[in-house]
Design a protein around this motif. Structure first.
Motif, mmCIF file in Angstrom:
data_model
loop_
_atom_site.group_PDB
_atom_site.id
_atom_site.type_symbol
_atom_site.label_atom_id
_atom_site.label_comp_id
_atom_site.label_asym_id
_atom_site.label_seq_id
_atom_site.Cartn_x
_atom_site.Cartn_y
_atom_site.Cartn_z
ATOM 1 N N ALA A 1 -25.562 19.238 -43.882
ATOM 2 C CA ALA A 1 -25.416 17.791 -44.060
ATOM 3 C C ALA A 1 -24.440 17.448 -45.181
ATOM 4 C CB ALA A 1 -26.783 17.162 -44.345
ATOM 5 N N ALA A 2 -24.465 18.211 -46.273
ATOM 6 C CA ALA A 2 -23.547 17.941 -47.387
ATOM 7 C C ALA A 2 -22.103 18.153 -46.955
ATOM 8 C CB ALA A 2 -23.890 18.840 -48.571
ATOM 9 N N THR A 3 -21.872 19.193 -46.166
ATOM 10 C CA THR A 3 -20.529 19.434 -45.632
ATOM 11 C C THR A 3 -20.077 18.265 -44.773
ATOM 12 O OG1 THR A 3 -20.782 21.847 -45.645
ATOM 13 C CG2 THR A 3 -19.156 20.931 -44.119
ATOM 14 N N GLN A 4 -20.969 17.752 -43.947
ATOM 15 C CA GLN A 4 -20.598 16.633 -43.082
ATOM 16 C C GLN A 4 -20.264 15.378 -43.891
ATOM 17 O OE1 GLN A 4 -23.401 14.913 -40.018
ATOM 18 N NE2 GLN A 4 -21.808 15.743 -38.669
ATOM 19 N N ASN A 5 -21.007 15.130 -44.950
ATOM 20 C CA ASN A 5 -20.688 13.985 -45.804
ATOM 21 C C ASN A 5 -19.301 14.136 -46.427
ATOM 22 O OD1 ASN A 5 -23.063 12.546 -45.358
ATOM 23 N ND2 ASN A 5 -24.163 13.584 -47.007
ATOM 24 N N SER A 6 -18.959 15.352 -46.844
ATOM 25 C CA SER A 6 -17.614 15.603 -47.383
ATOM 26 C C SER A 6 -16.546 15.399 -46.313
ATOM 27 C CB SER A 6 -17.526 17.040 -47.924
ATOM 28 O OG SER A 6 -18.390 17.220 -49.016
ATOM 29 N N GLN A 7 -16.891 15.765 -45.080
ATOM 30 C CA GLN A 7 -15.945 15.586 -43.977
ATOM 31 C C GLN A 7 -15.679 14.101 -43.716
ATOM 32 O OE1 GLN A 7 -18.010 17.878 -41.005
ATOM 33 N NE2 GLN A 7 -16.974 19.791 -41.553
ATOM 34 N N VAL A 8 -16.702 13.274 -43.862
ATOM 35 C CA VAL A 8 -16.484 11.824 -43.723
ATOM 36 C C VAL A 8 -15.508 11.346 -44.790
ATOM 37 C CG1 VAL A 8 -17.535 9.531 -43.833
ATOM 38 C CG2 VAL A 8 -18.726 11.383 -42.647
ATOM 39 N N ASP A 9 -15.703 11.807 -46.030
ATOM 40 C CA ASP A 9 -14.784 11.425 -47.118
ATOM 41 C C ASP A 9 -13.348 11.817 -46.774
ATOM 42 O OD1 ASP A 9 -16.891 10.426 -48.617
ATOM 43 O OD2 ASP A 9 -17.133 12.251 -49.811
ATOM 44 N N THR A 10 -13.182 13.008 -46.221
ATOM 45 C CA THR A 10 -11.840 13.472 -45.848
ATOM 46 C C THR A 10 -11.242 12.594 -44.751
ATOM 47 O OG1 THR A 10 -12.416 15.754 -46.417
ATOM 48 C CG2 THR A 10 -10.520 15.436 -44.959
ATOM 49 N N MET A 11 -12.078 12.200 -43.786
ATOM 50 C CA MET A 11 -11.605 11.327 -42.708
ATOM 51 C C MET A 11 -11.158 9.969 -43.254
ATOM 52 S SD MET A 11 -11.803 12.904 -39.752
ATOM 53 C CE MET A 11 -12.593 14.361 -39.045
ATOM 54 N N ILE A 12 -11.897 9.469 -44.225
ATOM 55 C CA ILE A 12 -11.518 8.187 -44.850
ATOM 56 C C ILE A 12 -10.177 8.346 -45.570
ATOM 57 C CG2 ILE A 12 -12.143 6.502 -46.632
ATOM 58 C CD1 ILE A 12 -15.110 7.102 -45.924
ATOM 59 N N THR A 13 -10.030 9.443 -46.296
ATOM 60 C CA THR A 13 -8.768 9.716 -47.000
ATOM 61 C C THR A 13 -7.605 9.827 -46.027
ATOM 62 O OG1 THR A 13 -9.950 10.870 -48.764
ATOM 63 C CG2 THR A 13 -7.595 11.332 -48.542
ATOM 64 N N ASN A 14 -7.893 10.421 -44.864
ATOM 65 C CA ASN A 14 -6.855 10.590 -43.843
ATOM 66 C C ASN A 14 -6.587 9.323 -43.034
ATOM 67 O OD1 ASN A 14 -6.405 13.267 -44.508
ATOM 68 N ND2 ASN A 14 -7.791 14.077 -42.949
ATOM 69 N N LYS A 15 -7.273 8.256 -43.381
ATOM 70 C CA LYS A 15 -7.082 6.944 -42.764
ATOM 71 C C LYS A 15 -7.252 6.972 -41.243
ATOM 72 C CE LYS A 15 -4.080 5.121 -46.398
ATOM 73 N NZ LYS A 15 -2.775 4.493 -46.723
ATOM 74 N N VAL A 16 -8.353 7.591 -40.803
ATOM 75 C CA VAL A 16 -8.649 7.495 -39.377
ATOM 76 C C VAL A 16 -8.973 6.046 -39.045
ATOM 77 C CG1 VAL A 16 -9.491 9.869 -39.231
ATOM 78 C CG2 VAL A 16 -11.127 8.016 -39.657
ATOM 79 N N ASN A 17 -8.814 5.680 -37.798
ATOM 80 C CA ASN A 17 -9.065 4.298 -37.377
ATOM 81 C C ASN A 17 -10.492 4.065 -36.915
ATOM 82 O OD1 ASN A 17 -5.968 4.947 -36.114
ATOM 83 N ND2 ASN A 17 -6.177 3.312 -37.601
ATOM 84 N N VAL A 18 -11.171 5.157 -36.550
ATOM 85 C CA VAL A 18 -12.544 5.056 -36.081
ATOM 86 C C VAL A 18 -13.177 6.437 -36.197
ATOM 87 C CG1 VAL A 18 -11.911 5.513 -33.665
ATOM 88 C CG2 VAL A 18 -14.012 4.222 -34.163
ATOM 89 N N LEU A 19 -14.494 6.478 -36.363
ATOM 90 C CA LEU A 19 -15.218 7.740 -36.465
ATOM 91 C C LEU A 19 -16.235 7.874 -35.341
ATOM 92 C CD1 LEU A 19 -16.132 8.217 -40.255
ATOM 93 C CD2 LEU A 19 -14.895 9.846 -38.829
ATOM 94 N N ILE A 20 -16.316 9.061 -34.759
ATOM 95 C CA ILE A 20 -17.415 9.425 -33.873
ATOM 96 C C ILE A 20 -18.197 10.505 -34.611
ATOM 97 C CG2 ILE A 20 -18.069 10.441 -31.655
ATOM 98 C CD1 ILE A 20 -15.404 9.421 -30.519
ATOM 99 N N VAL A 21 -19.470 10.241 -34.896
ATOM 100 C CA VAL A 21 -20.254 11.140 -35.747
ATOM 101 C C VAL A 21 -21.552 11.551 -35.053
ATOM 102 C CG1 VAL A 21 -21.428 11.424 -37.963
ATOM 103 C CG2 VAL A 21 -19.354 10.035 -37.834
ATOM 104 N N ASP A 22 -21.708 12.851 -34.879
ATOM 105 C CA ASP A 22 -22.976 13.422 -34.447
ATOM 106 C C ASP A 22 -23.621 14.013 -35.695
ATOM 107 O OD1 ASP A 22 -25.108 14.718 -33.277
ATOM 108 O OD2 ASP A 22 -23.946 15.573 -31.631
ATOM 109 N N ALA A 23 -24.609 13.327 -36.229
ATOM 110 C CA ALA A 23 -25.126 13.639 -37.561
ATOM 111 C C ALA A 23 -25.942 14.924 -37.597
ATOM 112 C CB ALA A 23 -25.981 12.479 -38.065
ATOM 113 N N VAL A 24 -25.702 15.746 -38.603
ATOM 114 C CA VAL A 24 -26.570 16.884 -38.886
ATOM 115 C C VAL A 24 -27.952 16.359 -39.277
ATOM 116 C CG1 VAL A 24 -26.991 18.825 -40.444
ATOM 117 C CG2 VAL A 24 -24.673 18.366 -39.621
ATOM 118 N N ASP A 25 -27.956 15.370 -40.165
ATOM 119 C CA ASP A 25 -29.187 14.756 -40.666
ATOM 120 C C ASP A 25 -28.988 13.242 -40.592
ATOM 121 O OD1 ASP A 25 -31.123 13.540 -42.403
ATOM 122 O OD2 ASP A 25 -31.411 15.470 -43.406
ATOM 123 N N SER A 26 -29.777 12.599 -39.751
ATOM 124 C CA SER A 26 -29.560 11.175 -39.492
ATOM 125 C C SER A 26 -29.746 10.304 -40.727
ATOM 126 C CB SER A 26 -30.505 10.697 -38.385
ATOM 127 O OG SER A 26 -31.861 10.861 -38.785
#
Length: 368
Positions: free
Chosen positions: A88-113
């Protein structure tokens, strides 16, 4: 609802929204801002999947989503992918990276909801819409697509009762549920209990850490030790991976014949165990409608468009009410319908299923 009719209805909705999205796309490039304001087809979709132990994510979900995004954006859309490998911690870091990369939308299958909620909020604050995929993430999500998970649990339990017949109370049933960090596991469990309670004797029940087959194997060995191998008449397993661990434990304890064991996901190994008579059933979940719905909602949200044309219901999470959702029905998979489900839909070929070890069993089922 008839499972095939349900699939057809979803497919029609998917096709309709595909046409409308393609029609309103332009040849302009996206601007650099993240989220819901893309003017053209160069949409950056962040795709975060939870783990790679279950075969479906890398084999089906990821390529299906990539294909649909490409179709909706005339090949100009980009899917930026990351897998959290059950952390779950890795996935949270991945969201941060996606925000930094300026994605336009996220599709997330959560490790921990629950653990993902803060990251969902960060994405929203950055103007990035979030589609919860397969698992109902907490936080301010914009859309959700999955299977009718309580119905999946009911399908599994009904199949187990069918296998037990008039001997349903002649011994003990073991329930091997999924991980408590996965909200779907709670729904599978609820659906199964709604069918099984009062009709079988539940001798032992486990919530399996991280859905791991080895943990299910350990739990099953403990259950057999506590209940006695001759007293265990059936096993409710929430997915195929755990069913594999359970069946290994049953064999190691010398249980013969094997009791009926349920599953889910129609993994190749699970289908092969069904053909071999080691696993009674699985739940086949047609991934294409789920993946297509996620991609279409994501592209529409990135363009600031409404998604009313694709959703088939509203779902409440613990933090967000009336989430626009697409829920796809599952199908009970047994020996009787291997050909008309996973083979017919092109998930597996007969050659993939029918290894040398299974030739005779496949012949008996007419799998040639």
């Amino acid at each position: 609802m008839n499972a095939y009719l349900g699939r057809a209805a979803v497919a029609v909705a998917v096709s309709a929204i595909t046409v409308s999205l393609a029609a309103c796309g332009s040849t302009q490039e996206a601007d650099e801002r993240p989220g819901g304001s893309v003017k053209g087809d160069a949409i950056k979709v962040g795709l975060l999947l939870p783990e790679n132990q279950t075969a479906r994510y890398e084999k089906f979900d990821k390529p299906l989503i990539e294909k649909e995004v490409a179709g909706l954006t005339r090949g100009k859309g980009q899917v930026i992918y990351a897998n959290a490998k059950q952390d779950a911690a890795t996935q949270n870091s991945q969201v941060d990276t996606m925000i930094t990369n300026k994605v336009n939308v996220l599709i997330v299958d959560a490790v921990d909801s629950k653990a993902i909620a803060g990251s969902v909020k960060k994405a929203k604050e950055a103007g990035i819409p979030v589609v919860a995929y397969d698992r109902l993430a907490e936080g301010p999500i914009d859309a959700y697509t999955s299977f009718d998970n309580e119905e999946v649990g009911k399908l599994q339990a009904k199949a187990l009762l069918e296998a037990l017949g008039d001997k349903a109370k002649d011994g003990q049933v073991v329930m091997m549920n999924g991980s408590v960090t996965d909200p779907n596991a709670k729904l599978f469990k609820s659906g199964a209990h709604s069918v099984l309670d009062g009709k079988v004797n539940i001798g032992k029940e486990y919530d399996t850490i991280e859905w791991k087959p080895e943990n299910a194997n350990t739990n099953m060995a403990a259950a057999l030790s506590a209940l006695g191998k001759g007293k265990t008449i059936g096993v409710y397993s929430a997915n195929d991976g755990m069913a594999g661990g359970i069946i290994t434990a049953l064999k190691a304890a010398g249980v013969s014949p094997l009791p009926p064991v349920t599953g889910q996901d129609a993994e190749l190994a699970g289908v092969q165990r069904i053909v071999a008579g080691e696993q009674f059933m699985s739940v086949y979940k047609p991934y294409a409608p789920e993946a297509e719905a996620a991609a279409e909602m994501a592209v529409a949200l990135a363009r600031g468009e409404k998604i009313d044309g694709i959703i088939n219901q509203l779902v409440d999470s613990p933090t967000t009410k009336d989430v626009p959702s697409v829920l796809v029905p599952g199908i009970s998979l047994t020996k009787a319908n291997v050909r008309t489900t996973v083979v017919y839909d092109g998930i597996y070929t007969v050659a993939e299923i029918c290894t040398d070890r299974l030739k005779a069993a496949c012949e008996e089922l007419g799998l040639r």
